[in-house]
Design a protein around this motif. Structure first.
Motif, PDB file in Angstrom:
ATOM      1  N   UNK A 132      -1.295  -1.412   0.701  1.00 22.59           N
ATOM      2  CA  UNK A 132      -0.771  -0.106   0.254  1.00 22.59           C
ATOM      3  C   UNK A 132      -0.014   0.580   1.391  1.00 22.59           C
ATOM      4  N   UNK A 133      -0.575   0.513   2.587  1.00 19.48           N
ATOM      5  CA  UNK A 133       0.075   1.160   3.731  1.00 19.48           C
ATOM      6  C   UNK A 133       1.410   0.482   4.061  1.00 19.48           C
ATOM      7  N   UNK A 134       1.421  -0.847   4.033  1.00 19.30           N
ATOM      8  CA  UNK A 134       2.661  -1.585   4.338  1.00 19.30           C
ATOM      9  C   UNK A 134       3.750  -1.238   3.320  1.00 19.30           C
ATOM     10  N   UNK A 135       3.362  -1.134   2.057  1.00 16.66           N
ATOM     11  CA  UNK A 135       4.343  -0.777   1.025  1.00 16.66           C
ATOM     12  C   UNK A 135       4.887   0.635   1.263  1.00 16.66           C
ATOM     13  N   UNK A 136       3.993   1.554   1.658  1.00 16.84           N
ATOM     14  CA  UNK A 136       4.447   2.926   1.962  1.00 16.84           C
ATOM     15  C   UNK A 136       5.436   2.904   3.129  1.00 16.84           C
ATOM     16  N   UNK A 137       5.149   2.114   4.151  1.00 17.85           N
ATOM     17  CA  UNK A 137       6.033   2.070   5.327  1.00 17.85           C
ATOM     18  C   UNK A 137       7.410   1.508   4.953  1.00 17.85           C
ATOM     19  N   UNK A 138       7.406   0.475   4.105  1.00 13.48           N
ATOM     20  CA  UNK A 138       8.695  -0.104   3.697  1.00 13.48           C
ATOM     21  C   UNK A 138       9.462   0.870   2.796  1.00 13.48           C
ATOM     22  N   UNK A 139       8.747   1.588   1.936  1.00 10.06           N
ATOM     23  CA  UNK A 139       9.419   2.605   1.109  1.00 10.06           C
ATOM     24  C   UNK A 139       9.994   3.696   1.986  1.00 10.06           C
ATOM     25  N   UNK A 140       9.257   4.047   3.034  1.00 17.76           N
ATOM     26  CA  UNK A 140       9.730   5.086   3.944  1.00 17.76           C
ATOM     27  C   UNK A 140      11.003   4.614   4.656  1.00 17.76           C
TER      28      UNK A 140
END
Ligand code: DP6
Length: 362
Positions: A132-140
């Motif tokens: 979940x965190x990795x996906x948030x970072x890539x979305x950011x």
């Protein structure tokens, strides 16, 4: 391959504050990742079913930093409360990602994370949390720089980043089946990130259940990181890596043919091998509880008497994952309620199933 990119630097006066949010599931490995080297590189390829109901919901809020402070500014909340232990692991992870996401130094960050499964259920949450965190970072990154427009690029990078946080998290990025680790029989497979293998799945697995029988909700006696380390000095390590390679080839065929029986044989053998490796390592660990064995015996007896295709697997803990197709769900529900529940801690069971992968929340 690496994603080091010193160009991802912001002109902070142009940046508005905002939020990105993902829900990302846990997964259950059929071929186990156990043993790693260097920077989170696996000793063998692993394969898992992506779950549906057990997921982490992570919201990452950001705003440009006003001062010139170049350190990480992060407030981390778990289930509404400031959480220091996991918050520290997340901070160290984000700092380690500066070469990949240099803009993290330029933002004030706040993370709110929660799990759908009880914190004390003894379920490994690092796969869902780090995916979940990795996906948030890539979305950011994509929000700020428009660099990851193609879904394939986005998922590959998210899986790569998730892997750096926790190896098994790399597989949670994909719907239904994720495979992480280079394997000669699977084109495109890589040690650096997981790939989507849902195309392997025969329709027999379209609706496939994983009932997680909570035998012990406490924290594990050994962290998986320590467990991986034990493989470095394990006398059977090389044989294990060869076995995993072979098992993955056989499992791939079983998934494609819809061969439930073979899937069961491999998944049970992998689970018992994982525990066998822990028991036979130079510092031995027994993570079974008496009720783990009892539940495995009950499942085996039930399988013998009914002929139903029901199988088990285990992670590095006492809980039992019971796998079966939708065609036998009714009988499995009554077996679970009437026979298995008394052996579970506080009667806890999480009725999960193969799922469609992470979901971005607006
Ligand atoms: C037994 O992914 O938790 O669940 O990379 O050190 O975070 P780290 O390890 P982790 O190991 C998972 C081990 C396992 C098997 C599996 O999921 O493949």
């Amino acid at each position: 391959m690496d994603y080091i990119n010193p160009k991802l630097i912001l002109n902070t006066s142009d940046v508005n504050s905002g939020t990105v949010r993902w829900q990302s599931p846990s997964n259950i490995a059929l071929i186990k990742y156990w043993g790693k080297h260097d920077n989170q590189i696996p000793r063998n390829a692993s394969l898992s079913f992506t779950l549906s109901k057990s997921y982490t919901d992570t919201k990452l809020s950001y705003k440009p930093k006003l001062g010139t402070d170049k350190g990480l500014e992060l407030e981390y909340y778990f289930e509404g409360k400031k959480e220091d232990a996991f918050g520290k692991r997340v901070s160290a992870f984000l700092e380690s990602l500066y070469p990949i996401f240099p803009f993290l130094k330029q933002l004030e960050l706040e993370i709110h994370s929660s799990n759908t499964f009880p914190h004390s259920a003894g379920i490994a949450s690092s796969a869902s949390a780090f995916s979940a965190l990795a996906l948030c970072l890539c979305s950011l990154e994509d929000r700020l720089f428009s660099t990851l427009k193609e879904d394939e690029d986005f998922r590959r990078k998210a899986s790569y980043i998730a892997r750096l946080g926790s190896g098994s998290a790399s597989r949670s990025i994909f719907a239904k089946v994720g495979l992480w680790g280079q394997h000669s029989g699977v084109e495109g497979s890589s040690d650096e990130y997981a790939i989507d293998c849902s195309q392997f799945l025969h329709k027999n697995f379209d609706v496939f259940h994983d009932y997680i029988l909570i035998i012990d909700a406490g924290t594990k006696e050994i962290s998986s990181t320590r467990g991986h380390e034990l493989m470095n000095e394990h006398p059977f390590a090389q044989a294990r890596y060869q076995q995993a390679h072979k098992n993955l080839s056989v499992l791939r065929g079983a998934l494609e043919r819809g061969d439930l029986d073979m899937l069961g044989r491999i998944s049970e053998s992998e689970a018992l091998t994982l525990h066998g490796l822990m028991m036979s390592s130079p510092t031995p660990y027994i993570l079974f509880q008496p009720n783990t064995i009892k539940v495995l015996q009950l499942i085996n007896e039930f399988k013998k008497t009914t002929g139903h295709p029901v199988f088990f697997t285990l992670d590095a803990g006492a809980n039992v994952h019971m796998l079966f197709p939708d065609s036998v769900k009714k009988d499995m529900d009554s077996f679970t309620e009437n026979v298995l529940l008394p052996w579970c801690q506080d009667g806890q069971v999480i009725k999960d199933m193969i799922g469609d992968g992470p979901l971005e929340v607006d």
